[in-house]
Design a protein around this motif. Structure first.
Motif, PDB file in Angstrom:
ATOM      1  N   GLY A  51       0.772  -1.231   0.000  1.00 15.92           N
ATOM      2  CA  GLY A  51       0.000   0.000   0.000  1.00 15.92           C
ATOM      3  C   GLY A  51       0.803   1.280   0.000  1.00 15.92           C
ATOM      4  O   GLY A  51       0.226   2.364   0.091  1.00 15.92           O
ATOM      5  N   MET A  52       2.130   1.184  -0.085  1.00 14.94           N
ATOM      6  CA  MET A  52       2.969   2.388  -0.081  1.00 14.94           C
ATOM      7  C   MET A  52       3.983   2.329  -1.211  1.00 14.94           C
ATOM      8  O   MET A  52       4.452   1.254  -1.578  1.00 14.94           O
ATOM      9  CB  MET A  52       3.746   2.526   1.237  1.00 14.94           C
ATOM     10  CG  MET A  52       2.900   2.786   2.449  1.00 14.94           C
ATOM     11  SD  MET A  52       3.925   3.121   3.889  1.00 14.94           S
ATOM     12  CE  MET A  52       4.204   4.861   3.687  1.00 14.94           C
ATOM     13  N   VAL A  53       4.313   3.515  -1.732  1.00 13.97           N
ATOM     14  CA  VAL A  53       5.449   3.597  -2.635  1.00 13.97           C
ATOM     15  C   VAL A  53       6.676   3.232  -1.810  1.00 13.97           C
ATOM     16  O   VAL A  53       6.844   3.717  -0.690  1.00 13.97           O
ATOM     17  CB  VAL A  53       5.583   5.011  -3.236  1.00 13.97           C
ATOM     18  CG1 VAL A  53       6.884   5.167  -3.985  1.00 13.97           C
ATOM     19  CG2 VAL A  53       4.396   5.314  -4.132  1.00 13.97           C
ATOM     20  N   THR A  54       7.501   2.350  -2.344  1.00 17.64           N
ATOM     21  CA  THR A  54       8.645   1.837  -1.584  1.00 17.64           C
ATOM     22  C   THR A  54       9.931   2.019  -2.373  1.00 17.64           C
ATOM     23  O   THR A  54       9.961   1.741  -3.577  1.00 17.64           O
ATOM     24  CB  THR A  54       8.455   0.343  -1.267  1.00 17.64           C
ATOM     25  OG1 THR A  54       7.215   0.164  -0.601  1.00 17.64           O
ATOM     26  CG2 THR A  54       9.581  -0.187  -0.403  1.00 17.64           C
ATOM     27  N   ARG A  83       4.405   8.703   4.123  1.00 20.86           N
ATOM     28  CA  ARG A  83       4.016   8.882   2.713  1.00 20.86           C
ATOM     29  C   ARG A  83       4.668   7.862   1.801  1.00 20.86           C
ATOM     30  O   ARG A  83       4.118   7.524   0.754  1.00 20.86           O
ATOM     31  CB  ARG A  83       4.397  10.286   2.241  1.00 20.86           C
ATOM     32  CG  ARG A  83       3.645  11.377   2.985  1.00 20.86           C
ATOM     33  CD  ARG A  83       3.990  12.736   2.466  1.00 20.86           C
ATOM     34  NE  ARG A  83       5.363  13.079   2.866  1.00 20.86           N
ATOM     35  CZ  ARG A  83       6.129  13.950   2.222  1.00 20.86           C
ATOM     36  NH1 ARG A  83       5.695  14.544   1.141  1.00 20.86           N
ATOM     37  NH2 ARG A  83       7.343  14.214   2.662  1.00 20.86           N
ATOM     38  N   ALA A  84       5.852   7.398   2.170  1.00 25.49           N
ATOM     39  CA  ALA A  84       6.581   6.408   1.383  1.00 25.49           C
ATOM     40  C   ALA A  84       7.479   5.616   2.331  1.00 25.49           C
ATOM     41  O   ALA A  84       7.854   6.096   3.399  1.00 25.49           O
ATOM     42  CB  ALA A  84       7.425   7.084   0.301  1.00 25.49           C
ATOM     43  N   ASP A 113       5.768   0.897  -7.001  1.00 29.03           N
ATOM     44  CA  ASP A 113       4.587   1.741  -6.899  1.00 29.03           C
ATOM     45  C   ASP A 113       3.713   1.259  -5.739  1.00 29.03           C
ATOM     46  O   ASP A 113       4.055   0.301  -5.055  1.00 29.03           O
ATOM     47  CB  ASP A 113       3.816   1.785  -8.222  1.00 29.03           C
ATOM     48  CG  ASP A 113       3.289   0.430  -8.663  1.00 29.03           C
ATOM     49  OD1 ASP A 113       3.266  -0.519  -7.847  1.00 29.03           O
ATOM     50  OD2 ASP A 113       2.882   0.320  -9.832  1.00 29.03           O
ATOM     51  N   GLN A 114       2.561   1.913  -5.534  1.00 35.88           N
ATOM     52  CA  GLN A 114       1.692   1.569  -4.406  1.00 35.88           C
ATOM     53  C   GLN A 114       1.147   0.154  -4.493  1.00 35.88           C
ATOM     54  O   GLN A 114       0.813  -0.433  -3.478  1.00 35.88           O
ATOM     55  CB  GLN A 114       0.517   2.548  -4.318  1.00 35.88           C
ATOM     56  CG  GLN A 114       0.888   3.868  -3.732  1.00 35.88           C
ATOM     57  CD  GLN A 114      -0.332   4.745  -3.529  1.00 35.88           C
ATOM     58  OE1 GLN A 114      -1.236   4.747  -4.357  1.00 35.88           O
ATOM     59  NE2 GLN A 114      -0.342   5.481  -2.430  1.00 35.88           N
ATOM     60  N   ASP A 115       1.042  -0.383  -5.705  1.00 37.41           N
ATOM     61  CA  ASP A 115       0.509  -1.734  -5.882  1.00 37.41           C
ATOM     62  C   ASP A 115       1.576  -2.811  -5.710  1.00 37.41           C
ATOM     63  O   ASP A 115       1.281  -3.998  -5.834  1.00 37.41           O
ATOM     64  CB  ASP A 115      -0.129  -1.856  -7.265  1.00 37.41           C
ATOM     65  CG  ASP A 115      -1.276  -0.879  -7.458  1.00 37.41           C
ATOM     66  OD1 ASP A 115      -2.004  -0.621  -6.466  1.00 37.41           O
ATOM     67  OD2 ASP A 115      -1.445  -0.375  -8.582  1.00 37.41           O
ATOM     68  N   VAL A 140       4.478  10.424  -5.124  1.00 35.54           N
ATOM     69  CA  VAL A 140       4.762  10.829  -3.745  1.00 35.54           C
ATOM     70  C   VAL A 140       5.050  12.326  -3.740  1.00 35.54           C
ATOM     71  O   VAL A 140       5.885  12.806  -4.479  1.00 35.54           O
ATOM     72  CB  VAL A 140       5.967  10.049  -3.156  1.00 35.54           C
ATOM     73  CG1 VAL A 140       6.270  10.510  -1.742  1.00 35.54           C
ATOM     74  CG2 VAL A 140       5.712   8.573  -3.201  1.00 35.54           C
TER      75      VAL A 140
END
Length: 141
Positions: A51-54, A83-84, A113-115, A140
């Protein structure tokens, strides 16, 4: 215990069988091994974080370019908290992940990405502005 072929000054000093010094040394050795194993056996951080940009940074603590990125990574972790996700995976400790993430060179940064889909892979040192630009491309702020 004496060895007749050696002069007396080279004879080993033998303690009594009930000596506590031997038990103390063995106990300390076992304690140190246990502490080292516990630190070595820690779980690697999850990448990508659901669920987060990593930004997953793969490297080693004794790698010079990886060490140059430590202050950048710490600053990004503070700036983008909530946020990330910025994670570091030490491949000398978690070498089993090399094949899982298809790492060929360290440092390697993988942007998700978030997915949880891999959006970009960068090999080598990457400065803060370039990392922030890639994170902006992924949405982000």
């Amino acid at each position: 215990m004496r060895f007749p072929s050696q002069p007396a000054r080279f004879q080993p000093l033998v303690k009594a069988a009930g000596s506590g010094a031997w038990a103390l040394r063995c106990g300390l050795a076992l304690l140190l091994v246990g502490i080292a194993f516990a630190a070595w056996a820690e779980e690697p951080p999850e990448a990508p974080v659901p669920g987060m940009v990593t930004v997953a940074s793969f490297g080693a603590r004794n790698c010079v370019p990886c060490r140059m990125m430590v202050p950048i990574r710490e600053e990004l972790q503070r700036d983008y908290e909530g946020r990330a996700a910025i994670v570091f995976i030490d491949l000398h400790r978690h070498f089993e992940l090399i094949d899982h993430y298809a790492i060929q060179v360290i440092p390697t940064l993988i942007f998700y990405d978030q997915d949880g889909n891999e959006a970009k892979r960068h090999i080598g040192f990457m400065d803060k502005k370039s990392i922030e630009a890639e994170m902006a491309k992924l949405g982000v702020e």
